[in-house]
Scaffold this motif. Structure first.
Motif, PDB file in Angstrom:
ATOM      1  N   GLY A   1     -25.185  -1.971  31.716  1.00  0.00           N
ATOM      2  CA  GLY A   1     -25.497  -0.670  31.161  1.00  0.00           C
ATOM      3  C   GLY A   1     -24.385  -0.177  30.252  1.00  0.00           C
ATOM      4  N   LEU A   2     -24.754   0.257  29.065  1.00  0.00           N
ATOM      5  CA  LEU A   2     -23.797   0.805  28.119  1.00  0.00           C
ATOM      6  C   LEU A   2     -23.796   2.331  28.149  1.00  0.00           C
ATOM      7  CD1 LEU A   2     -24.447  -1.550  25.061  1.00  0.00           C
ATOM      8  CD2 LEU A   2     -22.724  -1.777  26.879  1.00  0.00           C
ATOM      9  N   TYR A   3     -24.964   2.893  28.292  1.00  0.00           N
ATOM     10  CA  TYR A   3     -25.081   4.347  28.343  1.00  0.00           C
ATOM     11  C   TYR A   3     -26.173   4.694  29.353  1.00  0.00           C
ATOM     12  CZ  TYR A   3     -25.827   9.195  26.918  1.00  0.00           C
ATOM     13  OH  TYR A   3     -25.956  10.551  26.909  1.00  0.00           O
ATOM     14  N   ARG A   4     -25.712   5.087  30.564  1.00  0.00           N
ATOM     15  CA  ARG A   4     -26.638   5.481  31.622  1.00  0.00           C
ATOM     16  C   ARG A   4     -26.132   6.795  32.234  1.00  0.00           C
ATOM     17  NH1 ARG A   4     -27.964   0.034  35.152  1.00  0.00           N
ATOM     18  NH2 ARG A   4     -28.992  -1.177  33.499  1.00  0.00           N
ATOM     19  N   PRO A   5     -26.412   7.896  31.606  1.00  0.00           N
ATOM     20  CA  PRO A   5     -25.852   9.165  32.076  1.00  0.00           C
ATOM     21  C   PRO A   5     -26.254   9.511  33.511  1.00  0.00           C
ATOM     22  CG  PRO A   5     -27.598   9.515  30.455  1.00  0.00           C
ATOM     23  CD  PRO A   5     -27.280   8.058  30.423  1.00  0.00           C
ATOM     24  N   ALA A   6     -27.479   9.224  33.895  1.00  0.00           N
ATOM     25  CA  ALA A   6     -27.915   9.559  35.255  1.00  0.00           C
ATOM     26  C   ALA A   6     -27.132   8.770  36.294  1.00  0.00           C
ATOM     27  CB  ALA A   6     -29.411   9.296  35.396  1.00  0.00           C
TER      28      ALA A   6
ATOM     29  N   HIS B   1     -33.795  13.450  30.807  1.00  0.00           N
ATOM     30  CA  HIS B   1     -34.247  13.636  29.427  1.00  0.00           C
ATOM     31  C   HIS B   1     -33.504  12.725  28.450  1.00  0.00           C
ATOM     32  CE1 HIS B   1     -36.790  17.045  30.264  1.00  0.00           C
ATOM     33  NE2 HIS B   1     -35.798  17.722  30.826  1.00  0.00           N
ATOM     34  N   LEU B   2     -32.454  12.075  28.887  1.00  0.00           N
ATOM     35  CA  LEU B   2     -31.586  11.331  27.971  1.00  0.00           C
ATOM     36  C   LEU B   2     -31.973   9.854  27.921  1.00  0.00           C
ATOM     37  CD1 LEU B   2     -28.166  12.893  29.035  1.00  0.00           C
ATOM     38  CD2 LEU B   2     -29.666  13.582  27.139  1.00  0.00           C
TER      39      LEU B   2
ATOM     40  N   ILE C   1     -36.067   5.327  25.659  1.00  0.00           N
ATOM     41  CA  ILE C   1     -36.099   6.762  25.385  1.00  0.00           C
ATOM     42  C   ILE C   1     -37.254   7.390  26.159  1.00  0.00           C
ATOM     43  CG2 ILE C   1     -36.290   8.546  23.612  1.00  0.00           C
ATOM     44  CD1 ILE C   1     -35.277   6.496  21.603  1.00  0.00           C
ATOM     45  N   PRO C   2     -36.957   8.267  27.108  1.00  0.00           N
ATOM     46  CA  PRO C   2     -38.050   8.939  27.826  1.00  0.00           C
ATOM     47  C   PRO C   2     -38.731   9.959  26.916  1.00  0.00           C
ATOM     48  CG  PRO C   2     -35.941   9.818  28.533  1.00  0.00           C
ATOM     49  CD  PRO C   2     -35.639   8.680  27.609  1.00  0.00           C
ATOM     50  N   LEU C   3     -40.046   9.953  26.912  1.00  0.00           N
ATOM     51  CA  LEU C   3     -40.797  10.876  26.072  1.00  0.00           C
ATOM     52  C   LEU C   3     -41.518  11.941  26.893  1.00  0.00           C
ATOM     53  CD1 LEU C   3     -42.258   8.348  23.484  1.00  0.00           C
ATOM     54  CD2 LEU C   3     -40.215   9.789  23.278  1.00  0.00           C
ATOM     55  N   TYR C   4     -42.220  11.533  27.893  1.00  0.00           N
ATOM     56  CA  TYR C   4     -42.951  12.508  28.706  1.00  0.00           C
ATOM     57  C   TYR C   4     -43.197  11.906  30.088  1.00  0.00           C
ATOM     58  CZ  TYR C   4     -46.544  15.750  30.303  1.00  0.00           C
ATOM     59  OH  TYR C   4     -47.247  16.661  31.033  1.00  0.00           O
ATOM     60  N   SER C   5     -42.887  12.689  31.140  1.00  0.00           N
ATOM     61  CA  SER C   5     -43.081  12.212  32.510  1.00  0.00           C
ATOM     62  C   SER C   5     -43.890  13.206  33.334  1.00  0.00           C
ATOM     63  CB  SER C   5     -41.720  11.971  33.178  1.00  0.00           C
ATOM     64  OG  SER C   5     -40.965  13.170  33.225  1.00  0.00           O
ATOM     65  N   GLY C   6     -44.779  13.930  32.670  1.00  0.00           N
ATOM     66  CA  GLY C   6     -45.640  14.854  33.385  1.00  0.00           C
ATOM     67  C   GLY C   6     -44.943  16.119  33.850  1.00  0.00           C
ATOM     68  N   GLY C   7     -43.774  16.431  33.301  1.00  0.00           N
ATOM     69  CA  GLY C   7     -43.031  17.632  33.713  1.00  0.00           C
ATOM     70  C   GLY C   7     -42.180  17.426  34.943  1.00  0.00           C
ATOM     71  N   GLY C   8     -42.101  16.190  35.414  1.00  0.00           N
ATOM     72  CA  GLY C   8     -41.333  15.920  36.633  1.00  0.00           C
ATOM     73  C   GLY C   8     -39.852  16.178  36.489  1.00  0.00           C
ATOM     74  N   VAL C   9     -39.306  15.876  35.318  1.00  0.00           N
ATOM     75  CA  VAL C   9     -37.868  16.076  35.116  1.00  0.00           C
ATOM     76  C   VAL C   9     -37.523  17.554  35.172  1.00  0.00           C
ATOM     77  CG1 VAL C   9     -35.959  15.799  33.500  1.00  0.00           C
ATOM     78  CG2 VAL C   9     -37.608  13.946  33.804  1.00  0.00           C
ATOM     79  N   ASN C  10     -38.304  18.375  34.494  1.00  0.00           N
ATOM     80  CA  ASN C  10     -38.040  19.813  34.513  1.00  0.00           C
ATOM     81  C   ASN C  10     -38.164  20.393  35.921  1.00  0.00           C
ATOM     82  OD1 ASN C  10     -37.573  19.921  31.756  1.00  0.00           O
ATOM     83  ND2 ASN C  10     -39.709  20.370  31.249  1.00  0.00           N
TER      84      ASN C  10
END
Length: 451
Positions: free
Chosen positions: A102-107, A276-277, A312-321
């Motif tokens: 992994g180079l960029y995994r903020p989570a 979201h990242l 790139i995550p685009l939409y997950s049904g509002g689960g992240v929010n």
């Protein structure tokens, strides 16, 4: 004088103690090895410490390998042309090796940071359970030791009132006393005997309480008494209450655990927001295949692939929010727990300090009250000889002295309990054990006795 020095001797341990005496430090060690709460806290700390390594592993290179070998049976039938059907039975072989970094995994980075906070919270939580255990053991140990001491005082009262009753009966028989004096002496003797029974019951209860903490049977006579603790109280009062409160805020393990939990809750918010990242991975693979499909019969392939993958995550049904909102609520809860406990500790530390201060003053005042009661008893006895007092007056003076002595014993043990409570609030378990052990091992001085 006999009563005062009897109590002082019981508390001071001036006489030689048996080698098997159970001192407070040993009782605490046994309780620490036996207590379920401490074990549970230790297991939780070990789990969360391992969780740090688990979270860290997600940031390290992931290497995987796969291999297969077999035989393929293929029947090829041509639908046009003059070609006959063909049967193939090639040996198949393939393997693959892949490395992903992994180079960029903020989570994942934030999860690792959160795991460290959780491990810190659990480690300090174990220290908090240990400090709480210190108070629990002290309460049971001192209660049993006090009951044992009070029983000795009550037994001394029985012996004294028995002698007073005998003297009253002899005086009545010679015509120098009255029936009232006999009845008064009998009433005091009955009361003293009832007190003996009461303290015997409290000894049994205290014995069971301490045994439940340390995991083994307790002989009340094995408990090591304490020596003079007023000097210990004076040492603690050298610092103002503000200093003790500040130390509690800095050192209390429960508060530190709650602070680490608050940090973990704040980092969990960052973990959820990272949903979201995008993520970036470096992937390298090498594969080999031989006749592994109907289109590659009789062919071998050896390939190497190096790539950078971006997701790139685009939409997950509002689960992240929704997860972010839940994390924010959890953070507010952790903040409220921390603030509430912080205020409680300020109050409890201040109260414990006050109990030490006023407890010291009370023990000192009861020392003077003891001397006054002894002088009053001596004067009353002289008054009997002079004919200005009677045996009922002596009984009253004896009762006053016994009452003061028992109050003095209770005050002395309450003072020691408050001292332990103050140490527990600041998380100074090791210092408390060292000082208490030193007090028990002095073997000289008389706790609470007039200096």
């Amino acid at each position: 004088m006999r009563v005062r020095w009897l109590v002082a001797g019981l508390l001071s341990g001036a006489c030689a103690l048996p080698a098997w005496a159970l001192d407070f430090a040993e009782a605490f060690r046994l309780a620490k090895d036996y207590d379920a709460r401490v074990k549970i806290a230790g297991s939780r700390a070990a789990q969360d410490e391992a969780g740090v390594d688990v979270a860290r592993s997600r940031l390290l290179p992931q290497v995987s390998a796969a291999a297969a070998r077999g035989k393929q049976y293929t029947h090829t039938k041509y639908l046009s042309g003059p070609y006959p059907s063909q049967y193939d039975e090639p040996d198949t072989k393939n393997w693959a090796l892949q490395v992903r970094q992994g180079l960029y995994r903020p989570a994942e980075w934030r999860s690792w940071d959160r795991a460290q906070s959780l491990a810190e919270a659990s480690a300090r939580g174990m220290e908090a359970e240990t400090a709480t255990l210190l108070s629990r053991v002290a309460k049971a140990y001192l209660a049993l030791l006090e009951a044992r001491t009070q029983l000795k005082v009550a037994e001394q009262d029985v012996a004294r009132y028995t002698e007073v009753l005998r003297q009253a009966q002899r005086a009545f028989e010679t015509g120098q006393g009255t029936r009232i004096e006999i009845e008064e002496a009998q009433a005091r003797l009955d009361s003293a005997q009832a007190s003996v029974v009461d303290w015997q019951g409290q000894i049994e209860t205290g014995r069971q309480d301490l045994a439940a903490l340390i995991g083994q049977e307790v002989n009340p006579e094995e408990l090591t008494p304490f020596t003079e603790v007023r000097g210990l109280a004076r040492d603690m009062l050298q610092e103002p209450v503000t200093a003790w409160v500040e130390r509690t805020m800095l050192q209390n393990p429960e508060l530190a655990s709650l602070k680490a939990q608050l940090d973990a809750a704040e980092k969990q918010v960052a973990v959820q927001k990272a949903g979201h990242l995008p993520t970036v991975d470096a992937v390298a693979s090498r594969t080999f295949s031989r006749s592994d499909s109907v289109t590659t019969i009789g062919k071998e392939y050896l390939s190497t692939n190096v790539a950078v993958q971006v997701s790139i995550p685009l939409y997950s049904g509002g689960g992240v929010n929704a997860s972010v909102r839940a994390a924010l609520a959890a953070r507010e809860e952790a903040q409220a727990r921390f603030d509430g406990r912080r205020r409680e500790l300020v109050t409890s530390t201040t109260n414990a300090y006050s109990r030490v201060r006023f407890g010291l003053e009370r023990v000192t005042a009861l020392d003077q009250a003891t001397r006054s009661a002894e002088q009053a008893l001596a004067a009353t006895r002289k008054g009997v000889q002079a004919g200005t007092r009677n045996n009922v007056d002596v009984l009253n003076a004896e009762q006053d002295l016994a009452k003061v002595q028992m109050q003095w014993v209770s005050a002395a043990f309450e003072l020691l309990g408050s001292i332990v409570e103050l140490w527990a609030a600041t998380g100074e378990v090791d210092q408390a054990l060292q000082r208490l052990e030193a007090v028990q091992r002095q073997g000289a001085g008389k706790m609470g006795s007039p200096s």
